[in-house]
Write an enzyme that holds these catalytic residues in place. Structure first.
Site, PDB file in Angstrom:
ATOM      1  CE  LYS A  29      18.492   2.035  17.635  1.00  0.00           C
ATOM      2  NZ  LYS A  29      19.839   1.981  18.246  1.00  0.00           N
TER       3      LYS A  29
ATOM      4  CB  SER B 178      21.697   5.116  16.790  1.00  0.00           C
ATOM      5  OG  SER B 178      21.690   3.885  17.510  1.00  0.00           O
TER       6      SER B 178
ATOM      7  CB  SER C 102      23.172   3.783  20.503  1.00  0.00           C
ATOM      8  OG  SER C 102      24.089   4.233  19.544  1.00  0.00           O
TER       9      SER C 102
END
Length: 491
Positions: free
Chosen positions: A80, A155, A179
């Site tokens: 990420k 996210s 998330s």
């Protein structure tokens, strides 16, 4: 197709030299070239560097290195875009860091590399991890591999989509209020959020420091157990990492769940729960009962206050953490006639609407005259929510809930209504407020369109062993985790 295999399956083939790390990495790169133009799971990736890492892994294997010594040797893992990887971009999905290159590795990344992983590629995300749909990235929207008209969750939506579409064997994400678990549920993969303090946050760009935790997306629970085992442990560079012993999580996956007590919180079976999600979760609970777990109804009485509490605490911490992005030290700089104008222009041009919204909210609840009314009260309610969990865990070994109230919604459907978007994390937020561990596993599909549904298991603080044991037993008794989205299967 090598990119469709799990870590465990690849480790066996690599150790026997039936395949090479270069072939596995190339398969992932080929899949990115084939499908990422449609789903946009990646912000950036460097094929040359990835293949160079793969060649180095092959040399180690040729020299006699084994999965026992390096459990992730030759396995391509994407990250990420909020975690530092030396000499790779670190954008946090934001224009304000668009050209920033990391100077060092996050501790979690260091540990992946030490275990032999090929760390490549930056996965798309909501800007500074603020969002539930990956629609807030400055680099474009990520789409759900099961239906590209729908969101992948957020996210960490890029990380979830990359695993679902077989563009990476596993990925790293972060979980501040769901998330990891929420996008895992919406993309039909395993999403593991460890206990707060289990994995060092050094090298993670902070959103809300008391809530953020690094975790993983994988294709099955065994791989999730392997990943947390590699990344866990105390870190002197992170004062919030806890000096707890790291168990052999993989060895704990023995299928023995008979007699374990599972709590079913009555507050989570709410009116807004989609009927198909409820039916899938009910069936999963019955399956766990069939496997020998005892289902007990419990109460978490302060659940109704979790969303409000979270969005006060998280925005307050975000307001403080994001003050460092001012155009002075690093990142975007838009000059002004004085420092105040420089700050205003830089942050105005560099931050997106959702980040600005949360900074304003956070600054407000911390301001003079409102601190006691909002922030201090939220911290007191947070303590009550944590106490609810600790009391429940006196009588049950884990808690079972839906991961999300609905399956993936359409892109743009909720972007105009922030409150509706915030409610997407209604089942995941409490876990972060309490600092517990949680995992989402696939438990079914909606009928039309066919979209994944996730089952959430919540464990005691540092109770990942029992939680993963339950998740693995359920997973192995069903076939949901073996399903592939059409975009992945298409060649």
């Amino acid at each position: 197709m090598l990119n469709q295999l799990t870590i465990s399956e690849l480790a066996v083939k690599l150790s026997k030299r039936e395949i090479s790390a270069r072939e596995v990495t190339q398969a992932c790169l080929d899949q990115i070239a084939r499908v990422d133009g449609k789903i946009h799971a990646f912000i950036s990736h460097d094929p040359r560097d990835a293949l160079a890492q793969a060649d180095a892994a092959d040399k180690e294997i040729s020299s006699g290195a084994t999965p026992v010594q390096k459990p992730l040797l030759g396995i391509p893992i994407a990250v990420k875009d909020v975690l530092a990887v030396k000499n790779q971009p670190l954008n946090c999905g934001s224009k304000i860091l668009e050209k920033f290159i990391s100077l060092y590795d996050a501790t979690a990344v260091e540990k992946l590399k030490a275990a032999g992983a090929i760390v490549f590629g930056r996965c798309n995300m909501d800007e500074f991890a603020m969002g539930s749909s990956t629609e807030n990235s400055a680099f474009g929207v990520t789409k759900n591999p099961w239906d590209i008209a729908r969101i992948p969750g957020g996210s960490s939506g890029g990380s979830a989509a990359a695993v679902a579409a077989d563009e990476a064997i596993a990925t790293l994400g972060t979980d501040t209020g769901g998330s990891i678990r929420q996008p895992a549920a919406l993309c039909g993969v395993i999403g593991l959020k460890p206990t707060y303090g289990r994995i060092s946050r050094y090298g993670l760009v902070a959103f809300a420091s008391s809530l953020d935790q690094i975790g993983s997306f994988t294709k099955n629970v065994s791989d999730a157990a392997m990943m947390i085992g590699v990344m866990s442990g105390v870190d002197p560079r992170d004062s919030t990492s806890v000096p707890q012993p790291v168990p052999d999580y993989v060895a704990a996956l023995d299928g023995k769940v008979k007699g374990l007590k599972l709590g079913l919180p009555k507050e989570y079976l709410i009116g807004g729960l989609d009927p198909e999600v409820k039916a899938a979760v009910d069936a999963a609970v019955k399956q766990l009962e069939k496997l020998g777990a005892e289902i007990v109804e419990i109460s978490l009485p302060h659940t109704d206050y979790a969303v409000a509490t979270y969005y006060i605490v998280a925005t307050a911490e975000a307001s403080a953490n994001l003050a460092r992005f001012d155009g002075i030290r690093y990142g975007l700089r838009v000059d002004g006639n004085d420092p105040a104008e420089l700050y205003s222009k830089t942050r105005g041009a560099g931050f997106g609407a959702e980040v600005k919204r949360r900074i304003i909210l956070g600054t407000y609840v911390l301001s003079s005259g409102y601190y006691d009314a909002y922030y201090l009260r939220a911290q007191k309610v947070r303590t009550l929510i944590r106490s609810d969990f600790l009391k429940a865990f006196e009588t049950v070994d884990a808690i079972v809930t839906p991961t999300t109230p609905t399956a993936a919604f359409k892109i743009g459907e909720k972007s105009g209504d922030p409150l509706q978007m915030y409610l997407s994390d209604i089942f995941t937020i409490s876990c972060n407020l309490a600092g517990n561990c949680g995992v989402s596993v696939p438990c079914g599909f909606t009928k039309s369109p066919r979209l994944p549904i996730g089952l959430q298991l919540l464990g005691k603080p540092f109770g990942e062993e029992t939680m993963l044991k339950l998740a693995h037993a359920y997973e192995q008794s069903t076939n949901w985790h073996r399903e592939k989205p059409p975009i992945s299967a298409a060649v």
